[in-house]
Design a protein around this motif. Structure first.
Motif, PDB file in Angstrom:
ATOM      1  N   ALA A  44       0.824  -1.128  -0.005  1.00  0.00           N
ATOM      2  CA  ALA A  44      -0.090  -0.209   0.056  1.00  0.00           C
ATOM      3  C   ALA A  44       0.843   1.181  -0.098  1.00  0.00           C
ATOM      4  O   ALA A  44       0.783   2.098  -0.583  1.00  0.00           O
TER       5      ALA A  44
ATOM      6  N   VAL B  20      -4.850  -1.201   6.733  1.00  0.00           N
ATOM      7  CA  VAL B  20      -4.436  -2.379   5.802  1.00  0.00           C
ATOM      8  C   VAL B  20      -3.701  -3.079   6.547  1.00  0.00           C
ATOM      9  O   VAL B  20      -4.179  -4.463   6.280  1.00  0.00           O
TER      10      VAL B  20
ATOM     11  N   GLU C 256      -6.737   4.543  -3.427  1.00  0.00           N
ATOM     12  CA  GLU C 256      -8.055   5.138  -3.630  1.00  0.00           C
ATOM     13  C   GLU C 256      -8.157   6.285  -2.715  1.00  0.00           C
ATOM     14  O   GLU C 256      -8.988   7.185  -3.107  1.00  0.00           O
ATOM     15  N   THR C 257      -7.806   6.282  -1.681  1.00  0.00           N
ATOM     16  CA  THR C 257      -7.987   7.560  -0.540  1.00  0.00           C
ATOM     17  C   THR C 257      -7.211   8.665  -1.144  1.00  0.00           C
ATOM     18  O   THR C 257      -7.473   9.721  -1.188  1.00  0.00           O
TER      19      THR C 257
ATOM     20  N   GLU D 268      -5.038  -1.714  -1.792  1.00  0.00           N
ATOM     21  CA  GLU D 268      -5.636  -0.669  -2.788  1.00  0.00           C
ATOM     22  C   GLU D 268      -6.238   0.600  -2.247  1.00  0.00           C
ATOM     23  O   GLU D 268      -6.145   1.436  -2.803  1.00  0.00           O
ATOM     24  N   TRP D 269      -6.619   0.428  -0.837  1.00  0.00           N
ATOM     25  CA  TRP D 269      -7.524   1.455  -0.223  1.00  0.00           C
ATOM     26  C   TRP D 269      -6.604   2.702  -0.252  1.00  0.00           C
ATOM     27  O   TRP D 269      -7.109   3.889  -0.179  1.00  0.00           O
TER      28      TRP D 269
ATOM     29  N   ARG E 271      -8.768  -3.248   5.772  1.00  0.00           N
ATOM     30  CA  ARG E 271      -8.881  -2.854   4.330  1.00  0.00           C
ATOM     31  C   ARG E 271      -7.905  -3.402   3.408  1.00  0.00           C
ATOM     32  O   ARG E 271      -6.529  -3.668   3.782  1.00  0.00           O
TER      33      ARG E 271
ATOM     34  N   ASN F 234     -10.509  12.295   4.086  1.00  0.00           N
ATOM     35  CA  ASN F 234     -11.309  11.082   4.242  1.00  0.00           C
ATOM     36  C   ASN F 234     -11.536  10.682   5.734  1.00  0.00           C
ATOM     37  O   ASN F 234     -10.624  10.278   6.561  1.00  0.00           O
TER      38      ASN F 234
ATOM     39  N   CYS G 263      -3.961   5.297   7.765  1.00  0.00           N
ATOM     40  CA  CYS G 263      -4.578   4.253   6.762  1.00  0.00           C
ATOM     41  C   CYS G 263      -3.795   2.967   6.643  1.00  0.00           C
ATOM     42  O   CYS G 263      -4.438   2.059   6.539  1.00  0.00           O
TER      43      CYS G 263
END
Length: 278
Positions: free
Chosen positions: A155, A218, A230-231, A226-227, A223, A238, A214
């Motif tokens: 990530a 993961v 995307e964020t 890929e999140w 999550r 977010n 974040c």
């Protein structure tokens, strides 16, 4: 003359770096000590990066401008150089949670903030009950689930480069959220603590703690990897991203160019910030 100070501090009992009326801050504490050590009414310092409440530093850098006679007049009679004497006097005045590692005359063109080309932070997480140590509870985040560092690094790689980190920053009116993130990697130290190494040209408010929040989502499986990308692509704060606690974060090191590049870098950075922030 301009003086560079390298210092460390435990941010636990400070309300951040920047001076605030009636609050204990690192800048306020340092400036009071400098005024006493140099026997002048007041001193103003500029730092490489203003840390938030509870954030620590092992490699903070500041500069101050004083008249040369103020330095020599406060050196004492021990035979130390004026810079050695200043560091010694400061450490005799400062409280135990702040320490000046060295003092030296800054080279021409040096600016602690604008000459810096990168800042390196570390964030430390204990994700196993056996790793939770009450003796370092003010410096390591205790996390209730085991972390998959491979997933977190997958990530992380999607976040590197020149990016708009608006999704991971608390906005200031008129300020840019564009930064160059050069390193974001998770490893385990010799004790097993998960450590994030985060390097960028500069950081916006709460950026590192939001990135870590974040990636912890993961790492503990809430999550997919890929999140993170995307964020980032959302380019707006977010609410699903947790800003993790400050106490796991430490400013470890600040990097500077050499020679004439000090002044050139300072000019570039100052012009960029004035055009984009203020």
């Amino acid at each position: 003359m301009r003086i560079r100070l390298d210092l460390s501090y435990d941010g636990t009992d400070f309300k951040g770096w920047a001076v605030q009326p009636s609050l204990r801050t690192v800048q306020g504490t340092l400036e009071e000590a400098l005024a006493t050590a140099l026997r002048v009414p007041s001193v103003r310092v500029v730092c490489a990066g203003r840390t938030d409440t509870g954030v620590h530093a092992r490699g903070q850098v500041v500069h101050l401008d004083i008249a040369p006679e103020s330095l020599t007049g406060s050196s004492g009679r021990r035979g130390d150089s004026p810079m050695e004497a200043l560091a010694r006097r400061l450490n005799g005045i400062l409280p135990p949670d702040v320490h000046v590692r060295r003092a030296l005359e800054a080279p021409a063109g040096f600016d602690a903030r604008f000459s810096a080309t990168w800042r390196r932070y570390a964030y430390r997480v204990a994700d196993d009950p056996a790793l939770v140590d009450p003796l370092v509870r003010s410096h390591v985040l205790a996390w209730p689930k085991p972390l998959d560092l491979d997933a977190m690094n997958t990530a992380s790689r999607a976040l590197l480069g020149l990016r708009d980190f608006a999704s991971f920053c608390r906005r200031r009116e008129g300020a840019t959220t564009v930064r160059t993130l050069t390193e974001l990697e998770w490893t385990r130290d010799e004790t097993g603590i998960a450590v994030a190494r985060v390097v960028a040209d500069a950081f916006c408010h709460s950026m590192v703690r939001s990135l870590v929040g974040c990636l912890l989502a993961v790492g503990d499986g809430r999550r997919p990897p890929e999140w993170a990308a995307e964020t980032l692509a959302g380019r707006r704060r977010n609410p699903a991203v947790t800003v993790v606690h400050a106490h796991g974060l430490t400013l470890e090191e600040v990097g500077y160019p050499e020679g004439a590049e000090l002044a050139a870098q300072a000019e570039r950075a100052r012009n960029t910030r004035e055009a984009m922030d203020d």
